[in-house]
Design a protein around this motif. Structure first.
Motif, PDB file in Angstrom:
ATOM      1  N   GLY A  50      23.029  64.712  30.333  1.00  0.00           N
ATOM      2  CA  GLY A  50      22.437  64.581  31.555  1.00  0.00           C
ATOM      3  C   GLY A  50      22.232  63.255  31.840  1.00  0.00           C
ATOM      4  O   GLY A  50      22.561  62.848  33.113  1.00  0.00           O
TER       5      GLY A  50
ATOM      6  N   ASP B  55      25.646  61.579  32.845  1.00  0.00           N
ATOM      7  CA  ASP B  55      25.862  61.894  34.168  1.00  0.00           C
ATOM      8  C   ASP B  55      25.250  61.318  35.413  1.00  0.00           C
ATOM      9  O   ASP B  55      25.659  60.899  36.407  1.00  0.00           O
ATOM     10  CB  ASP B  55      25.877  63.451  34.345  1.00  0.00           C
ATOM     11  CG  ASP B  55      26.737  64.203  33.523  1.00  0.00           C
ATOM     12  OD1 ASP B  55      27.523  63.644  32.752  1.00  0.00           O
ATOM     13  OD2 ASP B  55      26.583  65.426  33.168  1.00  0.00           O
ATOM     14  N   ALA B  56      23.824  60.933  35.245  1.00  0.00           N
ATOM     15  CA  ALA B  56      23.036  60.444  36.226  1.00  0.00           C
ATOM     16  C   ALA B  56      23.151  59.071  36.099  1.00  0.00           C
ATOM     17  O   ALA B  56      23.158  58.430  37.350  1.00  0.00           O
ATOM     18  CB  ALA B  56      21.736  60.834  35.925  1.00  0.00           C
TER      19      ALA B  56
ATOM     20  N   THR C 244      22.626  54.427  29.991  1.00  0.00           N
ATOM     21  CA  THR C 244      22.141  55.625  28.873  1.00  0.00           C
ATOM     22  C   THR C 244      22.070  54.935  27.665  1.00  0.00           C
ATOM     23  O   THR C 244      20.909  54.871  26.846  1.00  0.00           O
ATOM     24  CB  THR C 244      22.867  56.911  29.145  1.00  0.00           C
ATOM     25  OG1 THR C 244      22.911  57.459  30.118  1.00  0.00           O
ATOM     26  CG2 THR C 244      22.331  57.689  27.988  1.00  0.00           C
TER      27      THR C 244
END
Length: 155
Positions: free
Chosen positions: A24, A27-28, A34
């Motif tokens: 997640g 994706d963001a 990340t």
């Protein structure tokens, strides 16, 4: 860990949930942001762990391996299994397996260890009182017997 963090569910949660958090975030934020964030979080965890275990200044890697293995392995948080830590010239190599990052990944996956690399990295920096550069150089997902983390001192 003497005090439980949650009364009924205890201190552990599912790898499935953690992996969903990671994907997640990717994706963001994107993979690179990340990875940077998870490595930084791991380093913070590793530094605090080394301090809490009284490892600061310990130079015997066998002692360090045993203490970190107990805290992070099957009797601890189950983040990973540390098989050995060896000095190879100016490089410190840490051989690990069953990392949370590699769990459930298919063979050939390009997934790199981030939080787990960071946790070991932070612990070694605190223990040795040195700034290190860390890299994930070998992977069980790409044919190696271990995930190998290599650390070299920064000037």
């Amino acid at each position: 860990m003497s005090e439980r963090l949650r009364e009924q569910l205890g201190d552990f949660s599912s790898i499935v949930c953690l992996k969903a958090i990671i994907t997640g975030m990717e994706d963001a934020l994107g993979e690179k942001a990340t990875a940077i964030s998870l490595i930084a979080a791991g380093r913070t965890r590793g530094k605090k762990l080394a301090e809490s275990l009284g490892l600061v200044g310990v130079t015997d890697f066998e002692t360090v391996t045993q203490a970190l293995s107990q805290a992070l392995g099957p009797e601890g948080t189950r983040l990973l299994i540390i098989e050995k830590i060896v000095q190879d010239g100016t490089c410190i190599k840490v051989y690990v397996k069953e990392t949370i990052c590699s769990a459930g990944e298919p063979q050939g996956s390009t997934r790199q260890c981030t939080f787990t690399l960071g946790a070991v990295w932070g612990a070694l920096e605190k223990i040795l009182n040195k700034r290190l550069q860390g890299k994930h150089t070998e992977s069980v997902l790409r044919g190696s017997a271990y995930d190998v983390f290599e650390f070299t001192e920064l000037g």
